[in-house]
Design a protein around this motif. Sequence first.
Motif, PDB file in Angstrom:
ATOM      1  N   LEU A 129      -8.063 -12.717  -4.903  1.00  0.00           N
ATOM      2  CA  LEU A 129      -8.650 -13.500  -5.984  1.00  0.00           C
ATOM      3  C   LEU A 129     -10.041 -13.949  -5.557  1.00  0.00           C
ATOM      4  O   LEU A 129     -10.192 -14.645  -4.548  1.00  0.00           O
ATOM      5  N   SER A 130     -11.056 -13.566  -6.322  1.00  0.00           N
ATOM      6  CA  SER A 130     -12.429 -13.993  -6.053  1.00  0.00           C
ATOM      7  C   SER A 130     -12.817 -15.059  -7.077  1.00  0.00           C
ATOM      8  O   SER A 130     -12.529 -14.935  -8.271  1.00  0.00           O
ATOM      9  N   VAL A 131     -13.481 -16.138  -6.601  1.00  0.00           N
ATOM     10  CA  VAL A 131     -13.814 -17.299  -7.442  1.00  0.00           C
ATOM     11  C   VAL A 131     -15.319 -17.491  -7.410  1.00  0.00           C
ATOM     12  O   VAL A 131     -15.928 -17.500  -6.330  1.00  0.00           O
ATOM     13  N   GLY A 132     -15.917 -17.655  -8.597  1.00  0.00           N
ATOM     14  CA  GLY A 132     -17.353 -17.844  -8.662  1.00  0.00           C
ATOM     15  C   GLY A 132     -17.765 -18.532  -9.942  1.00  0.00           C
ATOM     16  O   GLY A 132     -16.943 -19.054 -10.701  1.00  0.00           O
ATOM     17  N   PRO A 133     -19.055 -18.521 -10.244  1.00  0.00           N
ATOM     18  CA  PRO A 133     -19.546 -19.193 -11.463  1.00  0.00           C
ATOM     19  C   PRO A 133     -18.993 -18.522 -12.713  1.00  0.00           C
ATOM     20  O   PRO A 133     -18.612 -17.355 -12.708  1.00  0.00           O
ATOM     21  N   GLY A 134     -18.973 -19.277 -13.768  1.00  0.00           N
ATOM     22  CA  GLY A 134     -18.442 -18.778 -15.029  1.00  0.00           C
ATOM     23  C   GLY A 134     -17.174 -19.530 -15.382  1.00  0.00           C
ATOM     24  O   GLY A 134     -16.917 -20.628 -14.881  1.00  0.00           O
ATOM     25  N   GLU A 135     -16.382 -18.933 -16.270  1.00  0.00           N
ATOM     26  CA  GLU A 135     -15.166 -19.633 -16.684  1.00  0.00           C
ATOM     27  C   GLU A 135     -14.095 -18.618 -17.060  1.00  0.00           C
ATOM     28  O   GLU A 135     -14.319 -17.707 -17.848  1.00  0.00           O
ATOM     29  N   THR A 136     -12.923 -18.748 -16.396  1.00  0.00           N
ATOM     30  CA  THR A 136     -11.734 -17.985 -16.751  1.00  0.00           C
ATOM     31  C   THR A 136     -10.685 -18.970 -17.230  1.00  0.00           C
ATOM     32  O   THR A 136     -10.290 -19.878 -16.491  1.00  0.00           O
ATOM     33  N   ASN A 137     -10.295 -18.830 -18.503  1.00  0.00           N
ATOM     34  CA  ASN A 137      -9.319 -19.744 -19.077  1.00  0.00           C
ATOM     35  C   ASN A 137      -7.978 -19.077 -19.347  1.00  0.00           C
ATOM     36  O   ASN A 137      -7.029 -19.743 -19.755  1.00  0.00           O
ATOM     37  N   GLU A 138      -7.916 -17.745 -19.150  1.00  0.00           N
ATOM     38  CA  GLU A 138      -6.681 -17.028 -19.429  1.00  0.00           C
ATOM     39  C   GLU A 138      -5.828 -16.931 -18.163  1.00  0.00           C
ATOM     40  O   GLU A 138      -6.339 -16.689 -17.068  1.00  0.00           O
ATOM     41  N   THR A 139      -4.542 -17.108 -18.358  1.00  0.00           N
ATOM     42  CA  THR A 139      -3.600 -16.897 -17.253  1.00  0.00           C
ATOM     43  C   THR A 139      -3.057 -15.479 -17.340  1.00  0.00           C
ATOM     44  O   THR A 139      -2.563 -15.057 -18.382  1.00  0.00           O
ATOM     45  N   TYR A 140      -3.169 -14.762 -16.234  1.00  0.00           N
ATOM     46  CA  TYR A 140      -2.695 -13.387 -16.198  1.00  0.00           C
ATOM     47  C   TYR A 140      -1.566 -13.247 -15.182  1.00  0.00           C
ATOM     48  O   TYR A 140      -1.534 -13.956 -14.163  1.00  0.00           O
ATOM     49  N   VAL A 141      -0.684 -12.328 -15.472  1.00  0.00           N
ATOM     50  CA  VAL A 141       0.363 -11.958 -14.506  1.00  0.00           C
ATOM     51  C   VAL A 141       0.051 -10.556 -14.014  1.00  0.00           C
ATOM     52  O   VAL A 141      -0.021  -9.612 -14.794  1.00  0.00           O
ATOM     53  N   TYR A 142      -0.185 -10.439 -12.724  1.00  0.00           N
ATOM     54  CA  TYR A 142      -0.507  -9.146 -12.118  1.00  0.00           C
ATOM     55  C   TYR A 142       0.743  -8.578 -11.459  1.00  0.00           C
ATOM     56  O   TYR A 142       1.447  -9.292 -10.724  1.00  0.00           O
ATOM     57  N   VAL A 143       0.995  -7.319 -11.706  1.00  0.00           N
ATOM     58  CA  VAL A 143       2.195  -6.658 -11.165  1.00  0.00           C
ATOM     59  C   VAL A 143       1.766  -5.784  -9.996  1.00  0.00           C
ATOM     60  O   VAL A 143       0.998  -4.835 -10.161  1.00  0.00           O
ATOM     61  N   ARG A 144       2.254  -6.141  -8.809  1.00  0.00           N
ATOM     62  CA  ARG A 144       1.894  -5.385  -7.605  1.00  0.00           C
ATOM     63  C   ARG A 144       2.478  -3.976  -7.641  1.00  0.00           C
ATOM     64  O   ARG A 144       3.668  -3.795  -7.931  1.00  0.00           O
ATOM     65  N   PRO A 145       1.686  -2.959  -7.364  1.00  0.00           N
ATOM     66  CA  PRO A 145       2.235  -1.594  -7.323  1.00  0.00           C
ATOM     67  C   PRO A 145       3.037  -1.377  -6.050  1.00  0.00           C
ATOM     68  O   PRO A 145       2.834  -2.045  -5.036  1.00  0.00           O
ATOM     69  N   ASP A 146       3.980  -0.474  -6.133  1.00  0.00           N
ATOM     70  CA  ASP A 146       4.711  -0.011  -4.958  1.00  0.00           C
ATOM     71  C   ASP A 146       4.295   1.425  -4.666  1.00  0.00           C
ATOM     72  O   ASP A 146       3.825   2.149  -5.554  1.00  0.00           O
ATOM     73  N   VAL A 147       4.437   1.831  -3.422  1.00  0.00           N
ATOM     74  CA  VAL A 147       4.022   3.183  -3.023  1.00  0.00           C
ATOM     75  C   VAL A 147       5.249   3.993  -2.655  1.00  0.00           C
ATOM     76  O   VAL A 147       6.291   3.464  -2.265  1.00  0.00           O
ATOM     77  N   ASN A 148       5.103   5.285  -2.803  1.00  0.00           N
ATOM     78  CA  ASN A 148       6.186   6.187  -2.430  1.00  0.00           C
ATOM     79  C   ASN A 148       6.320   6.232  -0.916  1.00  0.00           C
ATOM     80  O   ASN A 148       5.337   6.174  -0.177  1.00  0.00           O
ATOM     81  N   ALA A 149       7.545   6.329  -0.480  1.00  0.00           N
ATOM     82  CA  ALA A 149       7.831   6.423   0.956  1.00  0.00           C
ATOM     83  C   ALA A 149       9.037   7.324   1.141  1.00  0.00           C
ATOM     84  O   ALA A 149       9.819   7.551   0.212  1.00  0.00           O
ATOM     85  N   THR A 150       9.134   7.866   2.332  1.00  0.00           N
ATOM     86  CA  THR A 150      10.348   8.594   2.712  1.00  0.00           C
ATOM     87  C   THR A 150      10.873   7.967   3.990  1.00  0.00           C
ATOM     88  O   THR A 150      10.113   7.760   4.942  1.00  0.00           O
ATOM     89  N   ILE A 151      12.134   7.639   3.974  1.00  0.00           N
ATOM     90  CA  ILE A 151      12.807   7.075   5.141  1.00  0.00           C
ATOM     91  C   ILE A 151      13.912   8.048   5.519  1.00  0.00           C
ATOM     92  O   ILE A 151      14.850   8.258   4.739  1.00  0.00           O
ATOM     93  N   TYR A 152      13.745   8.649   6.691  1.00  0.00           N
ATOM     94  CA  TYR A 152      14.658   9.720   7.138  1.00  0.00           C
ATOM     95  C   TYR A 152      14.668  10.870   6.122  1.00  0.00           C
ATOM     96  O   TYR A 152      15.698  11.508   5.913  1.00  0.00           O
ATOM     97  N   GLY A 153      13.539  11.101   5.445  1.00  0.00           N
ATOM     98  CA  GLY A 153      13.489  12.183   4.485  1.00  0.00           C
ATOM     99  C   GLY A 153      14.017  11.820   3.115  1.00  0.00           C
ATOM    100  O   GLY A 153      13.992  12.649   2.197  1.00  0.00           O
ATOM    101  N   ARG A 154      14.485  10.590   2.936  1.00  0.00           N
ATOM    102  CA  ARG A 154      15.034  10.174   1.641  1.00  0.00           C
ATOM    103  C   ARG A 154      13.976   9.356   0.894  1.00  0.00           C
ATOM    104  O   ARG A 154      13.301   8.516   1.487  1.00  0.00           O
ATOM    105  N   PRO A 155      13.827   9.565  -0.402  1.00  0.00           N
ATOM    106  CA  PRO A 155      12.788   8.839  -1.145  1.00  0.00           C
ATOM    107  C   PRO A 155      13.064   7.345  -1.190  1.00  0.00           C
ATOM    108  O   PRO A 155      14.215   6.904  -1.272  1.00  0.00           O
ATOM    109  N   ALA A 156      11.992   6.566  -1.112  1.00  0.00           N
ATOM    110  CA  ALA A 156      12.099   5.101  -1.164  1.00  0.00           C
ATOM    111  C   ALA A 156      10.782   4.573  -1.723  1.00  0.00           C
ATOM    112  O   ALA A 156       9.840   5.325  -1.988  1.00  0.00           O
TER     113      ALA A 156
END
Length: 861
Positions: free
Chosen positions: A411-438
């Motif tokens: 989150l970067s904060v500076g001059p101006g005005e933000t009055n809206e509340t937002y919900v940000y959804v964190r992305p997940d990344v593909n992984a393989t654990i022992y060759g199995r998708p996760a």
Amino acid sequence: MRTLLLAMLLTAALALATTFQMYELGGPRHLVWVTINGQTENILAVLQEFWPNTVLFPVGGIYWLNTTNPTEARYTIFPAYAVSPWLPNGSLINVTFTRAEALFNVSGDLLKRVRWGMYTFIYNIATQEGTSPAEILQEQNPFVSYGLQVVLKEEPQKPILDCLSYVGNNSLPSFWSSPGTVWSRYHIPFKLYNVTCPGNTSYIDIIDVEYRWWYDGGSMLCLDWLWFRQREWYLSGGRYDIFGIYLPRWEALINQTEQLFSELFSESIKTTNQTLSQELSNEAIQLIYKLRAMESASDCVNFSGLPRNITAVVGGGHLRIYVDGQLIWTLNVSGVFISQPYSAVDWFGPSLMSGAYFYVDEPAMATAPLGSALLFIGNDSVVAPPKYATNLIYSIVYLVASTSFSWEGGLSVGPGETNETYVYVRPDVNATIYGRPARLPYMAIISLGWLRERYCPYGDLVLSGAYRRIGGSIEVLGPVSISCTEYPVRFILPNGSSVPVVARANSTVRLPPLAVDLGNGTRLVTAEVEVNATGPADVVVPVAQRLYRVEVETPVGVNATWAPAGAAIKLSTVTLPNGTRYVPIAPVAVNVTGPIAVAPRYERQYLVRLIAPANSTEEWADEGALFNVTLADPWIVGNGTMFSGLLVNGTGERSWRVVKPITLVAGYAEVYYWVSVETPVNRTAGWMPKGAVLAFPDVLDLGNGTRLVGPSVQRVVVEGPANVSVAYAERQYYVQIEGVEEWSGWADAGSALRLNSTVVDGVVYRPLEDVVVSRPGVYRPEFLASYAHEFRDLLGVPDPAASVELCGVRAGADLAGRAYVEAETDRLCAPALSAWPVSPYTLAAVAAAAAAAYAAIRRRR
């Protein structure tokens, strides 16, 4: 952050005590209200100096300020990177964690990057004598800060959502600005909830750790710790809330004096041993004691430099605060961190949200970039940005600023005005654990030690993909692969037990068949199992065969074995180590249909051992039976040995009664061996007693003048079958030498007899050859006979006319009268001499003398 807001609450509460009406003045102007105890002219002069377009006017006993600067009229939000308690659709979620890390990148002294809001001056000039803005700021000494807020739910850790009950919509805009203002476009899920319920005795702790710059130039690292008991809050019936929720019986308190209200909202309410004002009614006192369920504590310390990392960790009965790796505070509390929606039981409304924030204790506006913040939550092993994050926290104080957000930059904060509340959804990344998708959280920071313990308790951890190392951890930046060099493989047996194996990655693990006892007379035999170790695995081992326990009662105890269903089991003979055995006779076999026990009849037998020279035997005989020894006598073994004179245990008995285990030792009185003898003259063979001696002569006369000498074997003792071959070293002949030299005797065949020279009657005999012995008999060797003689007459004059003959060879004398003759001969020869009585030389001399005499006589004549 929270304790310094009490003055604002006081103002709000005092304003509610007066009846007023609000008017829509039109245009871009906005209204804020303030109570004024006189000094109207001074207030107006200060306001017009800094905000020329403002107008101060009374409405219903309360003064309202009409201003063309709407940002000066909002005091309810400040920027934060917070853990969102909402999903993007506004549904509530329960979030818990035990570690929170806030990473800050701050743009220097934030005090120089904000401008203080109008409310600060209005409030102060309404209550104090000073009218100069500089004097007001100096007296108020506001601060700018950034920090980390965590909300702790103490034991019992019952989820907050279990107690949530809807209270009402927020009515805050109607207090702080006129109707129809920009609040209507915020679209924030700003609903109030009561977070207390019957039976919930846990504490809620709000911990703020922030770095502050005060207006007077001071700066410190501060901790604010506020907590309340949920049960007491519930029993008190709630409280009067600045958002317009009315608490029963609170009006009685509001109608009392300003001093009473000051005591109510001062630090005295948090000090349970302090006596409140005697002016309060008993009913008001009881209500205030109920509100004493809330307490707080604060602490500030000097800190060198600008903090970049503020971390809160709860566990082990303590909450620890680290700043840039240093342990600064330890609080004796335990539980889990939460982030929940706005609470109606909290002094300040939104304090149940956890996150990193930028804050002012008086309304202000950002005039330059303040900095940025990153937030990670989780536990000591894994932290990551929140799955759902939001950008604003609602409070009483307003920091006018703009916010921008990215997962990488925070989150970067500076001059101006933000009055809206937002919900940000964190992305997940593909992984393989022992060759199995996760799936893994994007930007998750994972302890390598935890990864090894969680995924690779054996062998080494193997990582690949988009990640980077941070000390003893990794940060997930994209698709990653997690594997190990060794994996645990657990073979689950039919009885629920297991056989653990550690195998190299991608190797083949084999489990041989095992017998698994179920404990009820049943045993399962597992099949052979083979598995490729590509990761941790639990392998259920199948059953190959079911066995049942078969118990047989024997004379020496119970014998048990295992057999498959349907098998016909032949009962075993019981053999003892002392040469006794018991043979079942009824029954001799059983059919297996399940676990079974049987008690058969037995016949006793004894072991008879017959120890013989070459064919010892053992035999079981019934008790009382006769055992007959049937060995041959004589007995030819077939290997050139013959035994004769059979004896059993030293006697001639042949039959023995079996009444116990016995050992019979059979032997023979005499032993013969087959012996074959071969000599140069004959070959014989036959049986000879052990110890017999065969002797062979040193000289073996063959007759006809021939013999053998030097036998290869002179003496043989018969100790076993034998083939004896006797050879002689030399063959000899009887030899007779005749002729010149006489000799007779035995000589080796092929040998050469060397002869000597000899002289007989003046004749010298020299051998011309050696005698080679090739046969027996007479040998006449050749000699060279030589003879020399000097002939002289009676007067001693040499006789050249003489000669000598030897062995038929004649030789004449030379002029000197010497004669020499040689002849080959195999016998002795006598020399024959032939000479005149007078040498020719003598005759010549006589003739010469006679002639001379005759001549002399003639001369005389």
